[in-house]
Every structure is written in structure tokens, then in C-alpha cells.
Write a protein that holds these residues in place. Structure first.
Motif, PDB file in Angstrom:
ATOM      1  N   VAL A 144     -50.570  -7.648  -4.992  1.00 47.21           N
ATOM      2  CA  VAL A 144     -49.895  -8.203  -3.821  1.00 47.21           C
ATOM      3  C   VAL A 144     -50.096  -9.714  -3.782  1.00 47.21           C
ATOM      4  O   VAL A 144     -51.230 -10.199  -3.794  1.00 47.21           O
ATOM      5  CB  VAL A 144     -50.407  -7.548  -2.519  1.00 47.21           C
ATOM      6  N   LEU A 145     -48.993 -10.446  -3.719  1.00 51.76           N
ATOM      7  CA  LEU A 145     -49.014 -11.906  -3.705  1.00 51.76           C
ATOM      8  C   LEU A 145     -48.881 -12.459  -2.285  1.00 51.76           C
ATOM      9  O   LEU A 145     -49.510 -13.447  -1.943  1.00 51.76           O
ATOM     10  CB  LEU A 145     -47.892 -12.449  -4.595  1.00 51.76           C
ATOM     11  N   GLU A 146     -48.042 -11.815  -1.461  1.00 50.43           N
ATOM     12  CA  GLU A 146     -47.838 -12.240  -0.071  1.00 50.43           C
ATOM     13  C   GLU A 146     -47.568 -11.011   0.781  1.00 50.43           C
ATOM     14  O   GLU A 146     -46.955 -10.047   0.320  1.00 50.43           O
ATOM     15  CB  GLU A 146     -46.625 -13.170   0.038  1.00 50.43           C
ATOM     16  N   GLY A 147     -47.998 -11.072   2.044  1.00 49.79           N
ATOM     17  CA  GLY A 147     -47.731  -9.976   2.969  1.00 49.79           C
ATOM     18  C   GLY A 147     -48.599  -8.774   2.663  1.00 49.79           C
ATOM     19  O   GLY A 147     -49.646  -8.880   2.022  1.00 49.79           O
ATOM     20  N   GLY A 148     -48.172  -7.617   3.132  1.00 52.32           N
ATOM     21  CA  GLY A 148     -48.922  -6.385   2.916  1.00 52.32           C
ATOM     22  C   GLY A 148     -47.979  -5.238   2.627  1.00 52.32           C
ATOM     23  O   GLY A 148     -46.807  -5.257   3.024  1.00 52.32           O
ATOM     24  N   PRO A 162     -52.795  -9.369   0.653  1.00 54.02           N
ATOM     25  CA  PRO A 162     -52.692 -10.393  -0.390  1.00 54.02           C
ATOM     26  C   PRO A 162     -53.949 -10.458  -1.269  1.00 54.02           C
ATOM     27  O   PRO A 162     -55.068 -10.439  -0.765  1.00 54.02           O
ATOM     28  CB  PRO A 162     -52.507 -11.689   0.403  1.00 54.02           C
ATOM     29  N   GLY A 163     -53.717 -10.467  -2.577  1.00 57.33           N
ATOM     30  CA  GLY A 163     -54.806 -10.522  -3.543  1.00 57.33           C
ATOM     31  C   GLY A 163     -55.259  -9.158  -4.029  1.00 57.33           C
ATOM     32  O   GLY A 163     -55.895  -9.051  -5.076  1.00 57.33           O
ATOM     33  N   ASP A 164     -54.948  -8.082  -3.277  1.00 57.40           N
ATOM     34  CA  ASP A 164     -55.349  -6.731  -3.691  1.00 57.40           C
ATOM     35  C   ASP A 164     -54.525  -6.282  -4.889  1.00 57.40           C
ATOM     36  O   ASP A 164     -53.360  -6.655  -5.042  1.00 57.40           O
ATOM     37  CB  ASP A 164     -55.147  -5.726  -2.553  1.00 57.40           C
ATOM     38  N   PHE A 176     -43.549   3.500  -1.331  1.00 53.00           N
ATOM     39  CA  PHE A 176     -43.844   2.125  -0.926  1.00 53.00           C
ATOM     40  C   PHE A 176     -43.321   1.945   0.495  1.00 53.00           C
ATOM     41  O   PHE A 176     -42.170   2.306   0.785  1.00 53.00           O
ATOM     42  CB  PHE A 176     -43.148   1.130  -1.865  1.00 53.00           C
ATOM     43  N   HIS A 177     -44.154   1.384   1.373  1.00 51.26           N
ATOM     44  CA  HIS A 177     -43.743   1.155   2.757  1.00 51.26           C
ATOM     45  C   HIS A 177     -44.344  -0.154   3.241  1.00 51.26           C
ATOM     46  O   HIS A 177     -45.537  -0.397   3.049  1.00 51.26           O
ATOM     47  CB  HIS A 177     -44.208   2.317   3.652  1.00 51.26           C
ATOM     48  N   ASN A 178     -43.498  -0.975   3.851  1.00 53.83           N
ATOM     49  CA  ASN A 178     -43.969  -2.219   4.446  1.00 53.83           C
ATOM     50  C   ASN A 178     -43.919  -2.054   5.961  1.00 53.83           C
ATOM     51  O   ASN A 178     -42.865  -2.239   6.570  1.00 53.83           O
ATOM     52  CB  ASN A 178     -43.118  -3.407   4.007  1.00 53.83           C
ATOM     53  N   ARG A 185     -44.450  -9.613  -0.991  1.00 50.64           N
ATOM     54  CA  ARG A 185     -44.070  -9.983  -2.364  1.00 50.64           C
ATOM     55  C   ARG A 185     -45.200  -9.550  -3.265  1.00 50.64           C
ATOM     56  O   ARG A 185     -46.365  -9.829  -2.987  1.00 50.64           O
ATOM     57  CB  ARG A 185     -43.821 -11.490  -2.472  1.00 50.64           C
ATOM     58  N   TYR A 186     -44.858  -8.813  -4.323  1.00 45.99           N
ATOM     59  CA  TYR A 186     -45.895  -8.330  -5.224  1.00 45.99           C
ATOM     60  C   TYR A 186     -45.372  -8.247  -6.654  1.00 45.99           C
ATOM     61  O   TYR A 186     -44.167  -8.221  -6.898  1.00 45.99           O
ATOM     62  CB  TYR A 186     -46.449  -6.970  -4.773  1.00 45.99           C
ATOM     63  N   ALA A 187     -46.324  -8.240  -7.578  1.00 44.32           N
ATOM     64  CA  ALA A 187     -46.000  -8.086  -8.998  1.00 44.32           C
ATOM     65  C   ALA A 187     -46.325  -6.666  -9.421  1.00 44.32           C
ATOM     66  O   ALA A 187     -47.337  -6.099  -8.992  1.00 44.32           O
ATOM     67  CB  ALA A 187     -46.800  -9.077  -9.835  1.00 44.32           C
TER      68      ALA A 187
END
Length: 196
Positions: A144-148, A162-164, A176-178, A185-187
Motif C-alpha cells: 500500500v502506497l497511499e490510503g487504506g 500506507p507502507g503495509d 478488495f474493499h476500500n 493506491r497500491y502496487a
């Protein structure tokens, strides 16, 4: 005609070409592919003619039935193996159902088992991939780059910030659920190895 509509037409034409090519390469009729992936023959035909803006869920089923990763449906068959994929060459596709935007980052190099995709996932959106049986072992990591984003793998649910980074084998249904008010935003890093 606006640029976004033109780009959408181009990616739908690319998907149509890839699905048809991969199906024919495997010697599958429309009926045979429909039976393998639980997508109707008529829907596959519409996709192959570029007349359907299929959802991510339908495309994932097709990819599993063809024995490829979802991202392979967005790639062009490489004329020659190129180690570099410029930003302007990276295909983007928006899921018409959830609105999520995916961009294939990696060059379509069949010699490497690793692929990277960037995803922008809208607030409130959700997608559930039901497919699980695959001919190869597929490992995924979501960074995860931004958000959750909340991800369910089988029966396990993970809330990522972010960062996880979540690592799992792609061998069961995933969702997947936001649930947040801000886009995530994630890779997605995928590695494939032959099944044993």
C-alpha cells in the motif's frame, strides 16, 4: 473524441486481441473456454470483438481459464524481449464496475516470472475475485502506497495502511474493499512458478 475515451477503446481492442490470441493458441473453442472459466460463450465473443467493456471479475475468470494472470490480458505480445517499459507505454485499464484503475508497470517479458501492477482503488469500491484453481503457483504481494485497503484472502481479512505489505499465494478467492473516504493506491507484485 476525448483522450480518455480513445485510450479506453485502445485497451478494449488490446484485450480483445489478447483473449482471442490466447484462446486460439491453446486450441480452445469459445464453448471450451466458456466451460473452463464460467463465462458465457456470448460474453467471450463480445469481448473478443471488442464490443464489451468487461469487468475485472469477468476478465479474471477468463485469465484463469486461459492459464494466465489477469495482467496478461492487457499486454501486447512482445515482438522482441525489451527490458524497458516507458511510462507512456504502460497500458492502463479502468474497471467499469468498481472504477478502479490498473496500470501494468512491467515489460511483457515472458523470460521473467515477476510482474508489477499499480492500482488506484476508489473510496467505497470493492471487487471480489472468485477464481482459485490455476495451472501454476502464483504469489502476490500487495504494497500500500497511499490510503487504506481491506483485503480478504480465503477466510482471512487484513486491513492495510500506507507502507503495509501483504504476501499470499493466489489459490483461493480474494476480495478488495476500500471502506475509506479517500482513494487507495497500491502496487501488486506477482511471481509465477510452475505447479509441482
Amino acid at each position: 473524441m476525448d483522450i480518455e475515451r480513445l485510450a479506453r477503446m485502445d485497451i478494449n481492442a488490446r484485450i480483445a486481441s489478447r483473449v482471442r490470441f490466447l484462446r486460439q493458441q491453446r486450441g480452445l473453442s469459445l464453448d471450451a473456454l466458456a466451460a473452463r472459466c464460467d463465462v458465457s460463450r456470448s460474453m467471450i465473443s463480445l469481448i473478443e470483438r471488442g464490443q464489451s467493456n468487461a469487468t475485472a471479475v469477468v476478465l479474471e475468470k477468463l485469465a484463469a481459464g486461459l492459464g494466465v494472470l489477469l495482467l496478461a490480458l492487457f499486454e501486447e505480445a512482445p515482438a522482441a524481449v525489451a527490458p524497458l517499459m516507458r511510462r507512456a507505454e504502460q497500458p492502463e485499464w479502468r474497471d467499469p464496475q468498481s472504477g478502479y484503475l490498473r496500470r501494468n508497470i512491467s515489460p511483457p517479458n515472458p523470460q521473467t516470472p515477476i510482474r508489477i501492477v499499480e492500482v488506484e482503488f476508489p473510496a467505497g469500491a470493492q471487487v471480489t475475485y472468485e477464481t482459485s484453481a490455476r495451472d501454476a503457483r502464483v504469489h502476490q504481494q500487495i504494497w500500500v502506497l497511499e490510503g487504506g485497503i481491506d483485503i480478504t484472502v480465503g477466510t482471512s481479512r487484513y486491513a492495510l495502511e500506507p507502507g503495509d505489505c501483504l504476501a499470499f499465494q493466489l489459490d483461493c478467492p480474494t476480495a478488495f474493499h476500500n471502506p475509506h473516504r479517500k482513494a487507495a493506491r497500491y502496487a501488486v507484485v506477482t511471481s509465477t512458478e510452475p505447479a509441482q
